[in-house]
Design a protein around this motif. Structure first.
Motif, PDB file in Angstrom:
ATOM      1  N   SER A  70       0.843  -1.200   0.000  1.00 39.49           N
ATOM      2  CA  SER A  70       0.000   0.000   0.000  1.00 39.49           C
ATOM      3  C   SER A  70       0.873   1.243   0.000  1.00 39.49           C
ATOM      4  O   SER A  70       2.025   1.216   0.432  1.00 39.49           O
ATOM      5  CB  SER A  70      -0.901   0.015   1.237  1.00 39.49           C
ATOM      6  N   ALA A  71       0.296   2.319  -0.449  1.00 40.89           N
ATOM      7  CA  ALA A  71       1.012   3.594  -0.484  1.00 40.89           C
ATOM      8  C   ALA A  71       0.891   4.270   0.878  1.00 40.89           C
ATOM      9  O   ALA A  71       0.036   5.117   1.093  1.00 40.89           O
ATOM     10  CB  ALA A  71       0.443   4.487  -1.583  1.00 40.89           C
ATOM     11  N   VAL A  72       1.723   3.843   1.809  1.00 45.37           N
ATOM     12  CA  VAL A  72       1.757   4.475   3.128  1.00 45.37           C
ATOM     13  C   VAL A  72       3.132   5.107   3.313  1.00 45.37           C
ATOM     14  O   VAL A  72       4.122   4.656   2.729  1.00 45.37           O
ATOM     15  CB  VAL A  72       1.458   3.488   4.282  1.00 45.37           C
ATOM     16  N   THR A  76       4.690   6.034   8.822  1.00 47.81           N
ATOM     17  CA  THR A  76       3.595   5.125   9.183  1.00 47.81           C
ATOM     18  C   THR A  76       4.096   3.690   9.237  1.00 47.81           C
ATOM     19  O   THR A  76       3.846   2.964  10.200  1.00 47.81           O
ATOM     20  CB  THR A  76       2.444   5.234   8.154  1.00 47.81           C
ATOM     21  N   ARG A  77       4.806   3.307   8.201  1.00 41.83           N
ATOM     22  CA  ARG A  77       5.351   1.939   8.131  1.00 41.83           C
ATOM     23  C   ARG A  77       6.279   1.660   9.318  1.00 41.83           C
ATOM     24  O   ARG A  77       6.215   0.605   9.940  1.00 41.83           O
ATOM     25  CB  ARG A  77       6.082   1.750   6.805  1.00 41.83           C
ATOM     26  N   MET A  78       7.119   2.628   9.661  1.00 46.34           N
ATOM     27  CA  MET A  78       8.061   2.448  10.782  1.00 46.34           C
ATOM     28  C   MET A  78       7.317   2.340  12.115  1.00 46.34           C
ATOM     29  O   MET A  78       7.681   1.517  12.961  1.00 46.34           O
ATOM     30  CB  MET A  78       9.078   3.591  10.833  1.00 46.34           C
ATOM     31  N   ALA A  79       6.281   3.141  12.315  1.00 43.65           N
ATOM     32  CA  ALA A  79       5.503   3.060  13.558  1.00 43.65           C
ATOM     33  C   ALA A  79       4.900   1.666  13.718  1.00 43.65           C
ATOM     34  O   ALA A  79       4.969   1.068  14.801  1.00 43.65           O
ATOM     35  CB  ALA A  79       4.410   4.121  13.574  1.00 43.65           C
ATOM     36  N   ALA A 133       0.071   6.007  16.916  1.00 45.02           N
ATOM     37  CA  ALA A 133       0.646   6.840  15.851  1.00 45.02           C
ATOM     38  C   ALA A 133       0.423   6.200  14.480  1.00 45.02           C
ATOM     39  O   ALA A 133      -0.021   6.872  13.534  1.00 45.02           O
ATOM     40  CB  ALA A 133       2.139   7.045  16.100  1.00 45.02           C
ATOM     41  N   GLY A 134       0.711   4.915  14.376  1.00 41.35           N
ATOM     42  CA  GLY A 134       0.533   4.231  13.096  1.00 41.35           C
ATOM     43  C   GLY A 134      -0.906   4.235  12.633  1.00 41.35           C
ATOM     44  O   GLY A 134      -1.195   4.476  11.459  1.00 41.35           O
ATOM     45  N   GLY A 135      -1.836   3.983  13.546  1.00 36.27           N
ATOM     46  CA  GLY A 135      -3.253   3.972  13.197  1.00 36.27           C
ATOM     47  C   GLY A 135      -3.748   5.341  12.755  1.00 36.27           C
ATOM     48  O   GLY A 135      -4.455   5.464  11.751  1.00 36.27           O
ATOM     49  N   VAL A 136      -3.373   6.371  13.496  1.00 36.01           N
ATOM     50  CA  VAL A 136      -3.786   7.729  13.122  1.00 36.01           C
ATOM     51  C   VAL A 136      -3.170   8.119  11.782  1.00 36.01           C
ATOM     52  O   VAL A 136      -3.843   8.688  10.919  1.00 36.01           O
ATOM     53  CB  VAL A 136      -3.415   8.741  14.235  1.00 36.01           C
ATOM     54  N   LEU A 137      -1.894   7.798  11.592  1.00 34.56           N
ATOM     55  CA  LEU A 137      -1.248   8.111  10.322  1.00 34.56           C
ATOM     56  C   LEU A 137      -1.888   7.362   9.150  1.00 34.56           C
ATOM     57  O   LEU A 137      -2.028   7.914   8.058  1.00 34.56           O
ATOM     58  CB  LEU A 137       0.248   7.833  10.396  1.00 34.56           C
ATOM     59  N   LEU A 138      -2.290   6.114   9.390  1.00 35.63           N
ATOM     60  CA  LEU A 138      -3.002   5.383   8.340  1.00 35.63           C
ATOM     61  C   LEU A 138      -4.313   6.086   7.982  1.00 35.63           C
ATOM     62  O   LEU A 138      -4.644   6.229   6.808  1.00 35.63           O
ATOM     63  CB  LEU A 138      -3.313   3.958   8.796  1.00 35.63           C
ATOM     64  N   LEU A 139      -5.033   6.531   8.998  1.00 35.51           N
ATOM     65  CA  LEU A 139      -6.287   7.238   8.740  1.00 35.51           C
ATOM     66  C   LEU A 139      -6.069   8.554   8.024  1.00 35.51           C
ATOM     67  O   LEU A 139      -6.794   8.888   7.093  1.00 35.51           O
ATOM     68  CB  LEU A 139      -7.038   7.478  10.056  1.00 35.51           C
ATOM     69  N   LEU A 140      -5.070   9.308   8.461  1.00 39.40           N
ATOM     70  CA  LEU A 140      -4.796  10.613   7.836  1.00 39.40           C
ATOM     71  C   LEU A 140      -4.301  10.441   6.410  1.00 39.40           C
ATOM     72  O   LEU A 140      -4.626  11.247   5.540  1.00 39.40           O
ATOM     73  CB  LEU A 140      -3.769  11.393   8.650  1.00 39.40           C
ATOM     74  N   GLY A 141      -3.532   9.388   6.202  1.00 40.03           N
ATOM     75  CA  GLY A 141      -2.999   9.147   4.859  1.00 40.03           C
ATOM     76  C   GLY A 141      -4.059   8.719   3.875  1.00 40.03           C
ATOM     77  O   GLY A 141      -3.905   8.869   2.672  1.00 40.03           O
ATOM     78  N   SER A 142      -5.169   8.201   4.400  1.00 29.84           N
ATOM     79  CA  SER A 142      -6.216   7.720   3.502  1.00 29.84           C
ATOM     80  C   SER A 142      -7.349   8.724   3.356  1.00 29.84           C
ATOM     81  O   SER A 142      -8.305   8.483   2.638  1.00 29.84           O
ATOM     82  CB  SER A 142      -6.780   6.411   4.042  1.00 29.84           C
ATOM     83  N   ALA A 143      -7.234   9.859   4.047  1.00 30.13           N
ATOM     84  CA  ALA A 143      -8.324  10.853   3.993  1.00 30.13           C
ATOM     85  C   ALA A 143      -8.335  11.594   2.676  1.00 30.13           C
ATOM     86  O   ALA A 143      -7.403  11.697   1.965  1.00 30.13           O
ATOM     87  CB  ALA A 143      -8.163  11.839   5.144  1.00 30.13           C
TER      88      ALA A 143
END
Length: 143
Positions: A70-72, A76-79, A133-143
């Motif tokens: 996925s394009a993350v 995000t990936r490191m978290a 952090a990872g979960g929030v970043l995943l959500l923000l990245g997909s917004a």
């Protein structure tokens, strides 16, 4: 949000919820219940944490696989990889010491408290921050 990214978000927040509920709620409270001895609490704890760690390994695999292609962002990936590494450290480095200590207590031995619990809790705290952090970043990245 569709496909693998949705799976990654769901798995991350389910994982976070399980860790918070078990490690920071169930574990300390069980020893306050009437009639729960140290031996009973340790026996329950061993079963619960073995099950939790098994679920964590499955959820970590889901998150890593779902974000692999996925394009993350790298952050995000490191978290998320940090969270997975914390589970591995707990299982491979800390749980053996905790198991040895609980084996002795369950056999009736006395002795000093295990400092391995502090290491386990420290790793849990790092894992919680990484999952949040990872979960929030995943959500923000997909917004």
């Amino acid at each position: 949000m569709h496909g693998p990214l949705a799976v990654a978000v769901a798995a991350t927040f389910v994982w976070l919820g399980m860790v918070l509920a078990i490690s920071f709620l169930e574990a300390p409270l069980k020893f306050r219940a009437p009639g729960v001895t140290l031996q009973i609490g340790l026996g329950i704890g061993r079963l619960v944490f073995r099950a939790l760690n098994t679920c964590e390994v499955v959820l970590a695999a889901c998150v890593v696989i779902a974000t692999w292609s996925s394009a993350v962002s790298m952050v995000t990936r490191m978290a998320l990889l940090v969270a997975a590494a914390m589970v591995a450290a707990q299982i491979l480095l800390v749980r053996p010491a905790l198991t040895r200590r609980s084996d002795r207590v369950l056999a009736g031995a006395e002795g000093p408290r295990s400092h391995a619990h502090y290491a386990y809790v420290a790793l849990e705290l790092v894992k919680v921050v990484a999952l949040l952090a990872g979960g929030v970043l995943l959500l923000l990245g997909s917004a």
